[in-house]
Scaffold this motif. Sequence first.
Motif, PDB file in Angstrom:
ATOM      1  N   PRO A   1       7.176  -5.133   2.116  1.00  0.00           N
ATOM      2  CA  PRO A   1       7.526  -3.973   2.950  1.00  0.00           C
ATOM      3  C   PRO A   1       6.650  -2.749   2.688  1.00  0.00           C
ATOM      4  O   PRO A   1       6.990  -1.651   3.109  1.00  0.00           O
ATOM      5  N   GLY A   2       5.551  -2.890   1.996  1.00  0.00           N
ATOM      6  CA  GLY A   2       4.611  -1.803   1.747  1.00  0.00           C
ATOM      7  C   GLY A   2       4.424  -1.615   0.255  1.00  0.00           C
ATOM      8  O   GLY A   2       5.323  -1.945  -0.498  1.00  0.00           O
ATOM      9  N   PRO A   3       3.265  -1.143  -0.190  1.00  0.00           N
ATOM     10  CA  PRO A   3       2.099  -0.810   0.627  1.00  0.00           C
ATOM     11  C   PRO A   3       1.486  -2.048   1.276  1.00  0.00           C
ATOM     12  O   PRO A   3       1.611  -3.147   0.761  1.00  0.00           O
ATOM     13  N   SER A   4       0.840  -1.837   2.435  1.00  0.00           N
ATOM     14  CA  SER A   4       0.175  -2.930   3.126  1.00  0.00           C
ATOM     15  C   SER A   4      -1.309  -2.910   2.770  1.00  0.00           C
ATOM     16  O   SER A   4      -1.781  -2.010   2.080  1.00  0.00           O
ATOM     17  N   ASN A   5      -2.039  -3.919   3.221  1.00  0.00           N
ATOM     18  CA  ASN A   5      -3.468  -3.961   2.928  1.00  0.00           C
ATOM     19  C   ASN A   5      -4.184  -2.761   3.554  1.00  0.00           C
ATOM     20  O   ASN A   5      -3.783  -2.267   4.605  1.00  0.00           O
ATOM     21  N   VAL A   6      -5.226  -2.323   2.893  1.00  0.00           N
ATOM     22  CA  VAL A   6      -6.024  -1.205   3.404  1.00  0.00           C
ATOM     23  C   VAL A   6      -7.378  -1.749   3.833  1.00  0.00           C
ATOM     24  O   VAL A   6      -8.103  -2.315   3.009  1.00  0.00           O
ATOM     25  N   PRO A   7      -7.717  -1.617   5.116  1.00  0.00           N
ATOM     26  CA  PRO A   7      -8.997  -2.153   5.594  1.00  0.00           C
ATOM     27  C   PRO A   7     -10.177  -1.448   4.916  1.00  0.00           C
ATOM     28  O   PRO A   7     -10.065  -0.275   4.544  1.00  0.00           O
ATOM     29  N   PRO A   8     -11.302  -2.181   4.753  1.00  0.00           N
ATOM     30  CA  PRO A   8     -12.477  -1.606   4.079  1.00  0.00           C
ATOM     31  C   PRO A   8     -12.879  -0.225   4.593  1.00  0.00           C
ATOM     32  O   PRO A   8     -13.216   0.652   3.799  1.00  0.00           O
ATOM     33  N   ARG A   9     -12.827   0.003   5.910  1.00  0.00           N
ATOM     34  CA  ARG A   9     -13.320   1.313   6.375  1.00  0.00           C
ATOM     35  C   ARG A   9     -12.419   2.456   5.922  1.00  0.00           C
ATOM     36  O   ARG A   9     -12.884   3.589   5.755  1.00  0.00           O
ATOM     37  N   ILE A  10     -11.138   2.173   5.691  1.00  0.00           N
ATOM     38  CA  ILE A  10     -10.255   3.233   5.175  1.00  0.00           C
ATOM     39  C   ILE A  10     -10.504   3.441   3.679  1.00  0.00           C
ATOM     40  O   ILE A  10     -10.569   4.578   3.198  1.00  0.00           O
TER      41      ILE A  10
ATOM     42  N   THR B   1       6.800  10.098   8.093  1.00  0.00           N
ATOM     43  CA  THR B   1       6.453   8.719   7.800  1.00  0.00           C
ATOM     44  C   THR B   1       5.610   8.669   6.530  1.00  0.00           C
ATOM     45  O   THR B   1       5.428   9.695   5.863  1.00  0.00           O
ATOM     46  N   GLY B   2       5.134   7.509   6.170  1.00  0.00           N
ATOM     47  CA  GLY B   2       4.265   7.367   5.004  1.00  0.00           C
ATOM     48  C   GLY B   2       2.909   6.860   5.439  1.00  0.00           C
ATOM     49  O   GLY B   2       2.737   6.404   6.578  1.00  0.00           O
ATOM     50  N   SER B   3       1.942   6.905   4.543  1.00  0.00           N
ATOM     51  CA  SER B   3       0.580   6.499   4.889  1.00  0.00           C
ATOM     52  C   SER B   3       0.358   4.998   4.709  1.00  0.00           C
ATOM     53  O   SER B   3      -0.591   4.442   5.229  1.00  0.00           O
ATOM     54  N   GLN B   4       1.241   4.339   3.931  1.00  0.00           N
ATOM     55  CA  GLN B   4       0.934   2.996   3.428  1.00  0.00           C
ATOM     56  C   GLN B   4       1.615   1.870   4.186  1.00  0.00           C
ATOM     57  O   GLN B   4       1.676   0.755   3.685  1.00  0.00           O
ATOM     58  N   LYS B   5       2.117   2.160   5.392  1.00  0.00           N
ATOM     59  CA  LYS B   5       2.788   1.101   6.151  1.00  0.00           C
ATOM     60  C   LYS B   5       1.891   0.706   7.320  1.00  0.00           C
ATOM     61  O   LYS B   5       0.823   0.163   7.097  1.00  0.00           O
ATOM     62  N   VAL B   6       2.300   0.996   8.558  1.00  0.00           N
ATOM     63  CA  VAL B   6       1.463   0.611   9.699  1.00  0.00           C
ATOM     64  C   VAL B   6       0.109   1.316   9.653  1.00  0.00           C
ATOM     65  O   VAL B   6      -0.904   0.772  10.090  1.00  0.00           O
ATOM     66  N   LEU B   7       0.055   2.500   9.091  1.00  0.00           N
ATOM     67  CA  LEU B   7      -1.204   3.234   9.058  1.00  0.00           C
ATOM     68  C   LEU B   7      -2.241   2.588   8.131  1.00  0.00           C
ATOM     69  O   LEU B   7      -3.435   2.888   8.234  1.00  0.00           O
ATOM     70  N   ASN B   8      -1.794   1.740   7.193  1.00  0.00           N
ATOM     71  CA  ASN B   8      -2.734   1.010   6.325  1.00  0.00           C
ATOM     72  C   ASN B   8      -3.627   1.907   5.475  1.00  0.00           C
ATOM     73  O   ASN B   8      -4.757   1.527   5.147  1.00  0.00           O
ATOM     74  N   ALA B   9      -3.157   3.097   5.144  1.00  0.00           N
ATOM     75  CA  ALA B   9      -3.889   3.931   4.180  1.00  0.00           C
ATOM     76  C   ALA B   9      -3.216   3.764   2.819  1.00  0.00           C
ATOM     77  O   ALA B   9      -2.089   3.281   2.731  1.00  0.00           O
ATOM     78  N   PRO B  10      -3.895   4.126   1.732  1.00  0.00           N
ATOM     79  CA  PRO B  10      -3.227   4.041   0.433  1.00  0.00           C
ATOM     80  C   PRO B  10      -2.005   4.969   0.401  1.00  0.00           C
ATOM     81  O   PRO B  10      -1.976   5.977   1.110  1.00  0.00           O
TER      82      PRO B  10
END
Lengths: 394, 394
Positions: B29-38, B206-215
């Motif tokens: 349920p989070g944190p989710s993966n963070v894509p390389p560009r982020i 909201t938080g940064s680490q869910k759908v937004l995929n930021a740390p």
Amino acid sequence: SRTMSSLSVPKPACLNKPFVAPHRFMFGPGPSNVPPRILEAGANPIIGHMHPEMFEIMSDIKSGIQYAFQTQNNLTFAVSGTGHTAMECALFNALEPGDGVLVAVNGIWGERATDMAERIGAKVNTISAPPGGCFTNDEIKKALSKHRPALMFLAHGESSTGVLHALDGIGDLCHQYGCLFLVDCVASMGGAPLYMDKQGIDILYTGSQKVLNAPPGSAPISFSPRACQKAFNRRTKPVSFFLDLAWLANYWGCDDKPARTYHHTGPVSAFYSLREALRMLAEEGLEESWERHRTVAEYFHSGLEDMGLKLFVKDKSSRLPTVTTILAPPGYDWKEITSFIMKTHNVEVSGGLGPSAGLVLRVGLMGCNSSRASVDMVLSAFRDALQHCHKSKV
Amino acid sequence: SRTMSSLSVPKPACLNKPFVAPHRFMFGPGPSNVPPRILEAGANPIIGHMHPEMFEIMSDIKSGIQYAFQTQNNLTFAVSGTGHTAMECALFNALEPGDGVLVAVNGIWGERATDMAERIGAKVNTISAPPGGCFTNDEIKKALSKHRPALMFLAHGESSTGVLHALDGIGDLCHQYGCLFLVDCVASMGGAPLYMDKQGIDILYTGSQKVLNAPPGSAPISFSPRACQKAFNRRTKPVSFFLDLAWLANYWGCDDKPARTYHHTGPVSAFYSLREALRMLAEEGLEESWERHRTVAEYFHSGLEDMGLKLFVKDKSSRLPTVTTILAPPGYDWKEITSFIMKTHNVEVSGGLGPSAGLVLRVGLMGCNSSRASVDMVLSAFRDALQHCHKSKV
């Protein structure tokens, strides 16, 4: 076929372009430059905030802070936030409504501690010294004896005025009067001698973005057994769930519970960077880092005086080696100087803050920025500014 | 010659080695993966928290949040902290001691809002639904009419139970009763339709680490004019200086003062990542992201049911597309399943939380992780686990 959009707020055009941060010499009072290996550590893939590897990183961070603070305190960890968050973590947990606090105010940090303590219903008494000044142990003793506070606040490194406050003996005084000793070392930790246990400090906190050279966003903190005694025997809950020490102690594996409960999601990347920053400090050695900051600061201060500039803090032994305050050169507009130096030399230096606003220029040389090369760069930038900025006839 | 060390705490050996984070499929349920560009955006060199480029980044973040929240609110920004910090920012500023609060509790977020509001002296009344359940607008209306609170709290996405709560009409009800409507969209934002302005939401975070995929480490928040009206006309100061809305509004350039005053040092790197994350959401389009999460969740849910697993939330329209709760398979030890899947498939899925602890498995497919490929990976991991983990005769 595409259905009509239900959105009333369109995509913002400003997000069309990527952002590339310029390289800049960060010689203000913080944040300081972050070395590539710390940036790289922070760019590691995200793992869970409660994965075993994360608990190991947190344990390493705890050990690193114990070394940097020179403490054996079990309750040592990093707050998931900035230095201000750590400051509130200290005050929220150590104080209850009605508790007396003695705040030593010789710059902005005492002012802010006062503001924070008043918000949670503590009774604040202050002693004040003019910007650039310090307190004698005798003054402190008198105030402790008069006000009998539950907690005393003092900034070790007053970054707004450039003062390094002597700490020896104050912890003992506090304890004689049954008072906890809370010290802010955000601007000094790693740059000047500091011994949490030997100096009888009960709560100590710093930030990640000063001598440690990590990005802002995590804040080392430690509580002595005496501080824990008070914090864990409160009549009232701390005002913040997020900063509740009992929860944080469990999250950091510092309590005696068999398992850790989900409290909040720690800033995983910021903890990666903080670990690497503490690793770099340990690699160099704490005393070596203190000595480097001392000799670089002396070299810097001589260079400034040779140029005819005056240091704001008269007493040499009270000069903070990490953040130097320079009397704003008479006849100049200090804002023109800082802008010129940024524009022409790509170097950040800053003006005063709080009680020193308008009076000084501030230069921070912290961690990797504390070097003769940085000093030479700043001195030549100042020389250039004094030549090219407008000067009125004084 | 080298003088003897004055240190009593030696260098910690655990910091000798560098840390390299493993790659892991973050389907909890989070944190989710963070894509390389982020991650790369976050590794940009540090600039000052008050440099003009930083103010531009913050302005971009504000626009990105306005888009993601579908709001025109001027007071829209990112809190320098986690989702919990944003939650406290909302409650600390909207509530004064003695204010009434109505909390809708159908999972852990309502429980935590209750805890937080009580700590600051608010009078909390709750309505409760069993884990997996929701509230009707009629139930809410009755409770508003009975308790006449100053604020109502509701979680849009209850990540502990996997419930997406309908929002239409509740804002209007709150306003009829002179009450502010506070909504937690940490787990839902970007993954399910949400219209802050149209739905009459007064405070949304909201938080940064869910759908937004930021740390984890920054938390978007927005206040309606109605919420500002209350927050800026308080009799008492908020308990936190760090989260004081008047200071934050100035820091984010959302007030009418000509200049910004130093408040705290924002997490520069976290803001870089957050900007890039909002940029990616805008690139795809909000409605496209909602639709993708919806179709991927449906594909996932069918796959689970085909395998004989049961979804915890009975009502299809109340299923959170981002975090799926699955009834813990009878006869198995859920902990063995999650460990097996982590060990054998390098995939994180998690157990329940708070009221759902022991009852469910939770799978989060958020942002870049919401894809058919991720679903196939999770389904095959579950199939494998059900085959290889111990099963008792039930």
